[in-house]
Write a protein that holds these residues in place. Structure first.
Motif, mmCIF file in Angstrom:
data_model
loop_
_atom_site.group_PDB
_atom_site.id
_atom_site.type_symbol
_atom_site.label_atom_id
_atom_site.label_comp_id
_atom_site.label_asym_id
_atom_site.label_seq_id
_atom_site.Cartn_x
_atom_site.Cartn_y
_atom_site.Cartn_z
ATOM 1 N N VAL A 88 0.635 -0.823 0.231
ATOM 2 C CA VAL A 88 -0.311 0.015 0.002
ATOM 3 C C VAL A 88 0.795 1.306 0.154
ATOM 4 N N GLY A 89 0.379 2.210 -1.224
ATOM 5 C CA GLY A 89 1.479 3.679 -1.184
ATOM 6 C C GLY A 89 2.578 3.468 -1.908
ATOM 7 N N ASP A 90 2.472 2.015 -2.668
ATOM 8 C CA ASP A 90 3.597 2.298 -3.547
ATOM 9 C C ASP A 90 3.075 2.914 -4.704
ATOM 10 N N LYS A 196 10.501 8.181 0.030
ATOM 11 C CA LYS A 196 10.075 10.035 -0.334
ATOM 12 C C LYS A 196 9.084 9.697 -1.691
ATOM 13 N N GLN A 197 10.323 9.791 -2.095
ATOM 14 C CA GLN A 197 10.414 10.566 -3.366
ATOM 15 C C GLN A 197 10.570 9.946 -5.431
ATOM 16 N N HIS A 198 9.884 9.265 -5.818
ATOM 17 C CA HIS A 198 9.142 8.523 -6.548
ATOM 18 C C HIS A 198 9.177 9.134 -7.671
ATOM 19 N N PHE A 199 8.653 10.726 -7.462
ATOM 20 C CA PHE A 199 8.650 11.670 -8.730
ATOM 21 C C PHE A 199 9.436 12.975 -8.880
ATOM 22 N N HIS A 200 10.234 12.473 -9.940
ATOM 23 C CA HIS A 200 11.621 13.297 -9.690
ATOM 24 C C HIS A 200 11.185 14.783 -11.346
ATOM 25 N N ILE A 210 9.746 9.418 -13.327
ATOM 26 C CA ILE A 210 9.208 8.303 -12.367
ATOM 27 C C ILE A 210 9.977 7.310 -12.499
ATOM 28 N N ILE A 211 10.426 6.953 -11.177
ATOM 29 C CA ILE A 211 11.151 5.511 -10.976
ATOM 30 C C ILE A 211 9.656 4.639 -10.404
#
Lengths: 316, 241
Positions: A88-90, A196-200, A210-211
């Protein structure tokens, strides 16, 4: 992974071996197990068997290849190279394979397909309301088959994976990102760490990275998603104005994508810093984009990575 | 014909209890979730595993466990005389079934309900003992794909020619028409999951032959375990902590 086997010369082999040696010297191999290895446990403390373990005549036995992790009483095996296991949250990237009555079915490189309910996403017009039958009819207008979509794992009920595509946190609807010019690279999910951050957004290059936790990585031109109107205007801008800018941007996209491919063949974990490092290295060497997948650069990156890790270790 | 010389050597120079050289390699097919190449002497097999993934044909979906499918295929160039065999002939259907049943036994299918695992094995060079080699290759590929398994299955064959039990028959010995016993075991659990025999064998000798094949399986299991550990180590080191 997606890259042909490289041919190394003799010196390159030696250098690669040396880099590998230095990588392996900092690890302990005690906790590594293969299928059917028994895991040493102290039964007096009580044992909770987690994923990747099974019971055999009172012994704890691994059912996967990987590392044994211990958290208090819990013992589990973290496997390598298996398919993506959603949590959840991925943040994941998926491809629409079916448009159904009230939901889209997405392939997210997992055991099963995921669902994205119509009610679990913000409408393109941004209005909060009940979804009507008309909305259901217009679902293809939002996402079609074979569209790539970025979404978050909302929950896992029974065996079904549900996604949602709304985000108040960022104040924008990142799910309705209609991905445009760019490249999609697929890597093994174990190489992507949850962060924390997957959007760069690399502002200096005008690029989105986007990873996805499921091993799908999108490198593309930056898209303003805050406002649908603004996005439309951007697209209709005269093309020749942007042409020059676009060339360097596209080059950077290709470089970043190749950097990810290279890291995936080398099996290094993939983060923004590492990708940036590889791209910078290739640019400083004035390397052609296609040479980034060559054996010489591969060895160079391996050496740099070994150096970086050992310096990190020293700092601690 | 003499298959064991008076000096106790076989046609290819091995001792009766000697196995052919084995070699294994993980990660031969880049697009597959798991893959492996396995060689036993001149027999060479490639295996690829896809999944667990969504069931393609929804009527086959099982609600309590994963669906395991297996396809065995022999390349046209794998045998001495190049033959164009139709796909799905009786022999390959039978071997597909055998491999599937053997592997299904060791995969923890109940952990992956409503999904499907596809195993493709292709024989690149055939020199006897292809079904054993296929099972060994498939085990490696499954372990590489990170599919939870009870144990590694390994398989080996043994025969009985010139009143000598022979381990790991090659093509010439296989086609002698003598008894050929293929055994598949779970080495850790010490259980047999596959036992097949062609032709006839007295019961007291059968036990010896099975014992010999089991020893061969265990030797292969040790080798496979080494390869897997080496591969895991490599991946873990590269990824870093």
């Amino acid at each position: 992974m997606g890259v042909v086997q490289l041919q190394f010369s003799k010196t390159q082999k030696v250098r690669l071996h040396k880099a590998k040696e230095s990588l392996s010297s900092k690890m302990n191999s005690d906790s590594l197990v293969t299928v059917a290895d028994s895991i040493h446990v102290n039964h007096e403390d009580g044992v909770l068997k987690g994923h990747g373990t099974a019971d055999l005549d009172g012994q704890v036995v691994a059912t996967l290849c990987g590392t044994v992790e211990r958290v208090n009483k819990l013992i589990y095996v973290r496997g390598l190279g298996s398919r993506y296991k959603p949590e959840v949250g991925d943040i994941v990237i998926g491809r629409v394979i079916e448009v159904d009555q009230k939901f889209w079915r997405l392939d997210i490189n997992c055991n099963r397909n995921a669902y994205l309910m119509l009610s679990a996403m913000n409408m393109p017009d941004g209005v909060q309301r009940r979804r009507t039958a008309l909305d259901e009819l217009n679902m293809r207008g939002i996402f079609e088959e074979a569209d790539l979509i970025c979404a978050e794992v909302r929950g896992l009920s029974h065996d079904d994976i549900h996604l949602h595509a709304r985000s108040k946190k960022y104040g924008k609807i990142y799910a309705v990102l209609q991905l445009s010019t760019g490249q999609m690279v697929m890597v093994s999910p174990y190489l992507v760490k949850r962060q924390k951050q997957h959007f760069h957004h690399l502002e200096e290059h005008g690029i989105d990275l986007i990873i996805g936790c499921n091993g799908l990585i999108w490198v593309g031109e930056h898209v303003k998603v805050k406002d649908e109107m603004e996005y439309q205007v951007n697209l209709t801008e005269p093309a020749h104005k942007k042409e020059e800018k676009n060339d360097t941007r596209r080059e950077y996209i290709c470089r970043a994508a190749n950097a990810i491919r290279l890291l995936s063949t080398l099996g290094f974990s993939i983060t923004l810093e590492v990708i940036k490092g590889v791209v910078d290295l290739s640019q400083s060497l004035n390397l052609e984009i296609h040479d980034m997948l060559g054996s010489e650069f591969c060895v160079l990156v391996a050496e740099k990575e070994a150096e970086r890790r050992s310096s990190n270790k020293r700092k601690q | 014909m003499e298959y064991v010389s008076p000096e106790g050597l076989r046609l290819d120079g091995r001792r009766p209890m000697e196995m052919r050289q084995i070699r294994a390699e993980i990660g031969a097919v880049s697009k597959a979730d798991g893959s492996a190449v396995f060689e036993m002497g001149n027999t060479k097999v490639i295996a690829a595993v896809y999944g667990p993934r969504e069931v393609q044909n929804r009527s086959q979906q099982l609600s309590d466990k994963a669906l395991v499918r297996c396809e065995y295929n022999m390349a046209n160039f794998s045998t001495g005389d190049r033959m164009r065999k139709p796909k799905g002939d009786r022999r390959s259907t039978e071997i597909s079934l055998v491999i599937r049943q053997t592997l299904e036994e060791c995969i923890l299918t109940h952990l992956m309900p409503r999904s499907q695992i596809d195993i493709y094995v292709q024989v690149l060079q055939a020199d006897g003992g292809t079904r054993s080699a296929c099972i060994n290759a498939a085990t490696l590929a499954l372990a590489d794909a990170g599919i939870p398994m009870r144990d590694l299955v390994t398989s080996c064959s043994a025969g009985y020619l010139n009143s000598t039990p022979l381990l790991d028959l090659n093509y010439v010995e296989d086609s002698a028409g003598g008894p050929d016993v293929t055994v598949g075991i779970l080495p850790k659990l010490d259980k047999v999951t596959l036992l097949q025999m062609d032709s006839k064998l007295p019961i007291d000798i059968l036990e010896n032959v099975i014992q010999l094949a089991t020893e061969g399986c265990k030797a292969i299991a040790n080798y496979i375990r080494e390869i897997l550990l080496e591969n895991t180590k490599e991946l873990e080191y590269r990824r870093g902590s």
